[in-house]
Design a protein around this motif. Structure first.
Motif, PDB file in Angstrom:
ATOM      1  N   LEU A  98       0.839  -1.188   0.156  1.00  0.00           N
ATOM      2  CA  LEU A  98      -0.046  -0.046   0.076  1.00  0.00           C
ATOM      3  C   LEU A  98       0.941   1.166  -0.024  1.00  0.00           C
ATOM      4  N   LEU A  99       1.882   1.447   0.772  1.00  0.00           N
ATOM      5  CA  LEU A  99       2.740   2.715   0.800  1.00  0.00           C
ATOM      6  C   LEU A  99       3.759   2.792  -0.326  1.00  0.00           C
ATOM      7  N   PHE A 100       4.111   1.704  -0.830  1.00  0.00           N
ATOM      8  CA  PHE A 100       4.872   1.635  -2.019  1.00  0.00           C
ATOM      9  C   PHE A 100       3.891   2.216  -3.264  1.00  0.00           C
ATOM     10  N   ARG A 101       2.756   1.908  -3.124  1.00  0.00           N
ATOM     11  CA  ARG A 101       2.047   2.592  -4.591  1.00  0.00           C
ATOM     12  C   ARG A 101       1.346   3.954  -3.960  1.00  0.00           C
ATOM     13  N   ILE A 102       1.232   4.376  -2.840  1.00  0.00           N
ATOM     14  CA  ILE A 102       1.226   5.635  -2.491  1.00  0.00           C
ATOM     15  C   ILE A 102       2.331   6.627  -2.796  1.00  0.00           C
ATOM     16  N   TYR A 103       3.415   5.904  -2.435  1.00  0.00           N
ATOM     17  CA  TYR A 103       4.772   6.598  -2.881  1.00  0.00           C
ATOM     18  C   TYR A 103       4.847   6.664  -4.465  1.00  0.00           C
ATOM     19  N   LEU A 104       4.684   5.887  -5.139  1.00  0.00           N
ATOM     20  CA  LEU A 104       4.565   5.791  -6.619  1.00  0.00           C
ATOM     21  C   LEU A 104       3.669   7.109  -6.958  1.00  0.00           C
ATOM     22  N   LEU A 105       2.536   7.114  -6.348  1.00  0.00           N
ATOM     23  CA  LEU A 105       1.576   8.045  -6.685  1.00  0.00           C
ATOM     24  C   LEU A 105       2.050   9.413  -6.439  1.00  0.00           C
ATOM     25  N   ILE A 106       2.641   9.696  -5.429  1.00  0.00           N
ATOM     26  CA  ILE A 106       3.473  11.045  -5.018  1.00  0.00           C
ATOM     27  C   ILE A 106       4.319  11.426  -5.814  1.00  0.00           C
ATOM     28  N   ILE A 107       5.284  10.471  -6.416  1.00  0.00           N
ATOM     29  CA  ILE A 107       6.458  10.844  -7.294  1.00  0.00           C
ATOM     30  C   ILE A 107       6.068  11.078  -8.617  1.00  0.00           C
ATOM     31  N   THR A 108       5.017  10.421  -8.854  1.00  0.00           N
ATOM     32  CA  THR A 108       4.313  10.690 -10.245  1.00  0.00           C
ATOM     33  C   THR A 108       3.679  12.076 -10.211  1.00  0.00           C
ATOM     34  N   GLY A 109       2.830  12.499  -9.162  1.00  0.00           N
ATOM     35  CA  GLY A 109       2.177  13.780  -9.120  1.00  0.00           C
ATOM     36  C   GLY A 109       3.477  14.907  -9.062  1.00  0.00           C
ATOM     37  N   TYR A 110       4.634  14.405  -8.457  1.00  0.00           N
ATOM     38  CA  TYR A 110       5.683  15.411  -8.314  1.00  0.00           C
ATOM     39  C   TYR A 110       6.255  15.728  -9.552  1.00  0.00           C
ATOM     40  N   ALA A 111       6.340  14.500 -10.236  1.00  0.00           N
ATOM     41  CA  ALA A 111       7.031  14.558 -11.612  1.00  0.00           C
ATOM     42  C   ALA A 111       6.407  15.520 -12.649  1.00  0.00           C
ATOM     43  N   LEU A 112       5.018  15.280 -12.607  1.00  0.00           N
ATOM     44  CA  LEU A 112       4.014  16.013 -13.429  1.00  0.00           C
ATOM     45  C   LEU A 112       3.965  17.741 -13.080  1.00  0.00           C
ATOM     46  N   VAL A 113       4.197  17.875 -11.602  1.00  0.00           N
ATOM     47  CA  VAL A 113       4.387  19.314 -11.391  1.00  0.00           C
ATOM     48  C   VAL A 113       5.531  20.001 -12.015  1.00  0.00           C
ATOM     49  N   ILE A 114       6.862  19.084 -11.752  1.00  0.00           N
ATOM     50  CA  ILE A 114       8.026  19.658 -12.395  1.00  0.00           C
ATOM     51  C   ILE A 114       7.765  19.982 -13.862  1.00  0.00           C
ATOM     52  N   ILE A 115       7.234  19.089 -14.704  1.00  0.00           N
ATOM     53  CA  ILE A 115       7.304  19.153 -15.920  1.00  0.00           C
ATOM     54  C   ILE A 115       6.434  20.327 -16.291  1.00  0.00           C
ATOM     55  N   CYS A 116       5.158  20.414 -15.764  1.00  0.00           N
ATOM     56  CA  CYS A 116       4.468  21.461 -15.993  1.00  0.00           C
ATOM     57  C   CYS A 116       5.152  22.817 -15.743  1.00  0.00           C
ATOM     58  N   MET A 117       5.762  23.009 -14.517  1.00  0.00           N
ATOM     59  CA  MET A 117       6.637  24.324 -14.400  1.00  0.00           C
ATOM     60  C   MET A 117       7.653  24.474 -15.313  1.00  0.00           C
ATOM     61  N   TRP A 118       8.427  23.406 -15.801  1.00  0.00           N
ATOM     62  CA  TRP A 118       9.249  23.655 -16.830  1.00  0.00           C
ATOM     63  C   TRP A 118       8.695  24.054 -17.907  1.00  0.00           C
ATOM     64  N   CYS A 119       7.580  23.534 -18.458  1.00  0.00           N
ATOM     65  CA  CYS A 119       7.005  23.744 -19.841  1.00  0.00           C
ATOM     66  C   CYS A 119       6.226  25.294 -19.713  1.00  0.00           C
ATOM     67  N   ILE A 120       5.880  25.947 -18.416  1.00  0.00           N
ATOM     68  CA  ILE A 120       5.544  27.368 -18.308  1.00  0.00           C
ATOM     69  C   ILE A 120       6.868  27.902 -18.273  1.00  0.00           C
ATOM     70  N   TRP A 121       7.876  27.732 -17.750  1.00  0.00           N
ATOM     71  CA  TRP A 121       9.171  28.561 -17.723  1.00  0.00           C
ATOM     72  C   TRP A 121       9.662  28.640 -19.271  1.00  0.00           C
ATOM     73  N   MET A 122       9.750  27.568 -19.941  1.00  0.00           N
ATOM     74  CA  MET A 122      10.137  27.417 -21.234  1.00  0.00           C
ATOM     75  C   MET A 122       9.070  28.550 -22.420  1.00  0.00           C
ATOM     76  N   ASN A 123       7.887  28.494 -22.169  1.00  0.00           N
ATOM     77  CA  ASN A 123       7.085  29.220 -22.784  1.00  0.00           C
ATOM     78  C   ASN A 123       6.906  30.881 -22.434  1.00  0.00           C
ATOM     79  N   GLN A 124       7.691  31.164 -21.306  1.00  0.00           N
ATOM     80  CA  GLN A 124       7.830  32.654 -21.068  1.00  0.00           C
ATOM     81  C   GLN A 124       8.980  33.221 -21.789  1.00  0.00           C
TER      82      GLN A 124
END
Length: 231
Positions: free
Chosen positions: A205-231
């Motif tokens: 259970l904790l391993f799957r929650i950890y994977l979800l947190i890392i996946t969400g964190y990676a998506l946030v970093i990618i979105c922030m990087w895309c926003i920074w590239m468009n500016q």
């Protein structure tokens, strides 16, 4: 982070996972010290890569705490052979196990015990009580004066029956003690297996929650990087 995720595939009942994670955090801390000297200092605020490294260190620390918790469940509770609480059985072994599709292994002990009972029943042989008990005399022969007297013959027979009864009761007591000892071992093994299942279910259970947190964190970093590239 990928190495930290792959470390979850190490067996949780050993200390290799926790020692591996501590070594990984130590190496990552040394890497952060090196990067701190290489990155330029800015007075405007914390750079994005610094936030990324800090969050990664926090996630690795959370992963180490999860490993410590699972190790405590598998070793500390199973060594005391305490009963698994009812709410833990309902919440973890029923609800969470169904939620993560955890499959319990089949227990081969009932089939083995059934087969052993069948073999013992089929291979049972009856022995004459007079043959199991030792003879009253050393040479195995009764004197003539004893065989001619019916009272003495009856007394000899009663002594043989008494010896057989004594040996039979001693054997029964030994079997009862063996059965009690095996029952205690079986109960301890059952409790240890229950705590192991609880630890494995929490680990999945904790391993799957950890994977979800890392996946969400990676998506946030990618979105922030895309926003920074468009500016």
């Amino acid at each position: 982070m990928i190495i930290d995720i792959m470390s979850f595939y190490l067996p949780p009942h050993s200390v290799d996972r926790s020692s591996f994670k501590m070594t990984l955090i130590l190496g990552y801390t040394v890497f952060l010290l090196i990067m701190n000297d290489l990155l330029p200092s800015t007075a405007n605020g914390t750079p994005l890569i610094g936030i990324y490294f800090s969050v990664c260190l926090a996630l690795m620390t959370i992963s180490l705490l999860e490993t410590v918790l699972i190790t405590c469940v598998l070793h500390h509770n199973s060594m005391k052979y305490r009963e698994v609480p009812h709410w833990v059985q309902v919440l973890v072994m029923r609800f969470i196990a169904r939620l993560i599709c955890y499959s319990f292994p089949e227990d081969p002990l009932p089939s083995q015990s059934t087969s052993s009972q069948q073999t013992s029943t089929n291979g049972e042989t009856r022995i004459d009580p007079d043959e199991r008990c030792p003879n009253l005399f050393l040479d195995g022969q009764c004197p003539a004066e004893f065989s001619s007297n019916p009272n003495l013959t009856r007394l000899i027979h009663l002594i043989k029956v008494f010896r057989f009864t004594r040996n039979f009761l001693a054997s029964v007591l030994e079997l009862v003690e063996m059965n009690t000892y095996l029952s205690i071992l079986r109960k301890e093994d059952h409790l240890q297996n229950q705590w192991c299942h609880v630890g494995y279910i929490l680990d999945f259970l904790l391993f799957r929650i950890y994977l979800l947190i890392i996946t969400g964190y990676a998506l946030v970093i990618i979105c922030m990087w895309c926003i920074w590239m468009n500016q």
